[in-house]
Design an enzyme around this catalytic site. Structure first.
Site, PDB file in Angstrom:
ATOM      1  N   ASN A  11      34.719 120.164  80.063  1.00  0.00           N
ATOM      2  CA  ASN A  11      33.265 120.235  80.022  1.00  0.00           C
ATOM      3  C   ASN A  11      32.733 118.813  79.795  1.00  0.00           C
ATOM      4  OD1 ASN A  11      30.632 120.274  78.837  1.00  0.00           O
ATOM      5  ND2 ASN A  11      30.826 122.468  78.530  1.00  0.00           N
ATOM      6  N   HIS A  14      28.697 116.149  77.616  1.00  0.00           N
ATOM      7  CA  HIS A  14      28.314 115.088  76.681  1.00  0.00           C
ATOM      8  C   HIS A  14      28.419 113.683  77.268  1.00  0.00           C
ATOM      9  CE1 HIS A  14      27.251 117.958  73.811  1.00  0.00           C
ATOM     10  NE2 HIS A  14      28.472 118.401  73.599  1.00  0.00           N
ATOM     11  N   HIS A  56      27.033 122.533  81.943  1.00  0.00           N
ATOM     12  CA  HIS A  56      25.999 123.483  81.560  1.00  0.00           C
ATOM     13  C   HIS A  56      24.657 122.884  81.943  1.00  0.00           C
ATOM     14  CE1 HIS A  56      24.196 126.109  78.064  1.00  0.00           C
ATOM     15  NE2 HIS A  56      23.581 126.292  79.209  1.00  0.00           N
ATOM     16  N   ARG A  58      21.232 123.174  81.391  1.00  0.00           N
ATOM     17  CA  ARG A  58      20.344 123.875  80.455  1.00  0.00           C
ATOM     18  C   ARG A  58      18.909 123.846  80.942  1.00  0.00           C
ATOM     19  NH1 ARG A  58      22.965 124.360  75.118  1.00  0.00           N
ATOM     20  NH2 ARG A  58      20.999 125.270  74.495  1.00  0.00           N
ATOM     21  N   ARG A  62      18.713 118.820  78.842  1.00  0.00           N
ATOM     22  CA  ARG A  62      18.958 117.779  77.830  1.00  0.00           C
ATOM     23  C   ARG A  62      20.156 116.895  78.174  1.00  0.00           C
ATOM     24  NH1 ARG A  62      20.905 121.457  72.786  1.00  0.00           N
ATOM     25  NH2 ARG A  62      18.965 122.495  73.307  1.00  0.00           N
ATOM     26  N   GLU A  83      27.960 126.588  83.838  1.00  0.00           N
ATOM     27  CA  GLU A  83      27.458 127.423  82.739  1.00  0.00           C
ATOM     28  C   GLU A  83      25.948 127.508  82.863  1.00  0.00           C
ATOM     29  OE1 GLU A  83      28.602 125.700  79.059  1.00  0.00           O
ATOM     30  OE2 GLU A  83      30.721 125.980  79.420  1.00  0.00           O
ATOM     31  N   THR A 114      25.798 125.653  72.616  1.00  0.00           N
ATOM     32  CA  THR A 114      25.777 127.122  72.638  1.00  0.00           C
ATOM     33  C   THR A 114      26.394 127.674  71.364  1.00  0.00           C
ATOM     34  OG1 THR A 114      26.126 126.878  74.994  1.00  0.00           O
ATOM     35  CG2 THR A 114      26.301 129.093  74.103  1.00  0.00           C
ATOM     36  N   GLU A 164      34.939 134.641  78.879  1.00  0.00           N
ATOM     37  CA  GLU A 164      35.353 133.485  78.087  1.00  0.00           C
ATOM     38  C   GLU A 164      35.120 133.858  76.630  1.00  0.00           C
ATOM     39  OE1 GLU A 164      34.273 129.549  79.403  1.00  0.00           O
ATOM     40  OE2 GLU A 164      34.102 128.842  77.341  1.00  0.00           O
ATOM     41  N   HIS A 203      34.969 126.671  73.129  1.00  0.00           N
ATOM     42  CA  HIS A 203      34.048 126.252  72.076  1.00  0.00           C
ATOM     43  C   HIS A 203      34.830 125.841  70.826  1.00  0.00           C
ATOM     44  CE1 HIS A 203      29.820 125.735  70.972  1.00  0.00           C
ATOM     45  NE2 HIS A 203      30.328 125.734  69.766  1.00  0.00           N
TER      46      HIS A 203
HETATM   47  N1  PXP Z   1      32.511 127.043  76.752  1.00  0.00           N
HETATM   48  C1  PXP Z   1      31.177 127.303  76.723  1.00  0.00           C
HETATM   49  C2  PXP Z   1      30.697 128.575  77.325  1.00  0.00           C
HETATM   50  C3  PXP Z   1      30.276 126.377  76.158  1.00  0.00           C
HETATM   51  O1  PXP Z   1      28.959 126.655  76.166  1.00  0.00           O
HETATM   52  C4  PXP Z   1      30.778 125.158  75.672  1.00  0.00           C
HETATM   53  C5  PXP Z   1      29.847 124.139  75.128  1.00  0.00           C
HETATM   54  O2  PXP Z   1      29.181 124.596  74.026  1.00  0.00           O
HETATM   55  C6  PXP Z   1      32.164 124.936  75.717  1.00  0.00           C
HETATM   56  C7  PXP Z   1      33.003 125.892  76.258  1.00  0.00           C
HETATM   57  C8  PXP Z   1      32.763 123.677  75.198  1.00  0.00           C
HETATM   58  O3  PXP Z   1      32.652 123.620  73.829  1.00  0.00           O
HETATM   59  P1  PXP Z   1      33.093 122.298  73.058  1.00  0.00           P
HETATM   60  O4  PXP Z   1      32.173 121.212  73.511  1.00  0.00           O
HETATM   61  O5  PXP Z   1      32.957 122.670  71.629  1.00  0.00           O
HETATM   62  O6  PXP Z   1      34.518 122.013  73.474  1.00  0.00           O
END
Ligand code: PXP
Length: 254
Positions: A11, A14, A56, A58, A62, A83, A114, A164, A203
């Site tokens: 992901n 960031h 994602h 959003r 952001r 996402e 999330t 998930e 997550h």
């Molecule tokens: N899976 C989903 C559905 C998410 O929304 C997120 C980001 O919040 C992640 C995985 C990745 O989470 P993290 O950044 O904590 O690894």
């Protein structure tokens, strides 16, 4: 690659958070000194062994922007997992951009990321419509849900191919509660698999808890963001992805 290897979806949200911290409000998302470019990060993740790229988009934009998703669709060679909230705007965009998969998530403007799973029991009619629309256009839908039997049973009834499991409660607790959360994830992964669902998780997964996460049965793919991007600041994205991938592979039963 054998079919029972657990896959790594990175992901990259960031990396866009960092760009937006400086360039929010600019029309362009690349070029000149607008940096970093999430698409370049994605390509480096793939080169380092990522099996897919997750973003994602959003509602408040952001981090990831619509243009990022379109450029990713044209650039990456692994799978694109989008996402999104179950809004009409996002459904239209997904059907147009055609990611390989969409992951339906709850979205709350105030949250930092999330926070909880999608309540597919309360939202079953809306979620069912999205799953049906995606199934029809060949996009696999995953539902980001808490490890709760009612949510998992409903996901199967709605004919979502994937779920998930939200691993945040496990990742953010300690002691006995952590053990209970871990047991819950194990049982719920088994329940989901018995109902024919493909099991992903995400997550709060990091370089330390990955060894425990890998003991959850039936895992297909892990989506990991914050920890990999954070490590990339220290050691580079190539090293960060390779290290996580190596941890996953070394823990995959042969
Ligand atoms: N899976 C989903 C559905 C998410 O929304 C997120 C980001 O919040 C992640 C995985 C990745 O989470 P993290 O950044 O904590 O690894």
């Amino acid at each position: 690659m054998t079919s029972d290897q657990v896959l790594l979806g990175v992901n990259i949200d960031h990396s866009a958070t960092l760009r937006q911290a400086r360039y929010r409000g600019m029309d362009r998302t690349t070029g000149g000194m607008v940096e970093p470019d999430p698409v370049l990060i994605a390509l480096l993740c793939e080169k380092a062994g990522a099996d897919g790229i997750t973003v994602h988009l959003r509602e408040d934009r952001r981090h990831i922007q619509e243009r990022d998703v379109r450029r990713l669709r044209e650039s990456i060679t692994t799978r694109l997992n989008l996402e999104m909230a179950s809004t009409s705007e996002m459904i239209r965009l997904a059907l147009e951009i055609k990611p390989d998969a969409v992951c339906l998530v709850p979205e709350n403007r105030e949250e930092i990321s999330t926070e909880g799973g999608l309540d597919v029991v309360a939202l079953s009619s809306k979620v069912g419509d999205v799953v049906a629309a995606m199934n029809e256009s060949g996009i696999e839908t995953s539902l980001f849900i808490d490890p709760d039997p009612k949510q998992i049973e409903k996901a199967a009834l709605l004919k979502a191919p994937w779920i998930e499991l939200h691993t945040g409660s496990f990742a953010n607790t300690s002691g006995n509660e952590r053990e209970r959360e871990f047991e819950r994830l194990n049982q719920m992964a088994a329940l989901g698999a018995s109902l024919g669902l493909t099991i992903n998780a995400g997550h709060g997964i990091n370089y330390v808890n990955i060894s425990e996460i890998m003991r959850i049965p039936h895992l297909h793919e892990l989506n990991i963001g914050h920890s990999i991007i954070s490590r990339a600041l220290l050691f580079g994205i190539d090293e960060a992805v390779r290290e996580m991938k190596a941890k996953i592979l070394s823990a995959t039963p042969i």
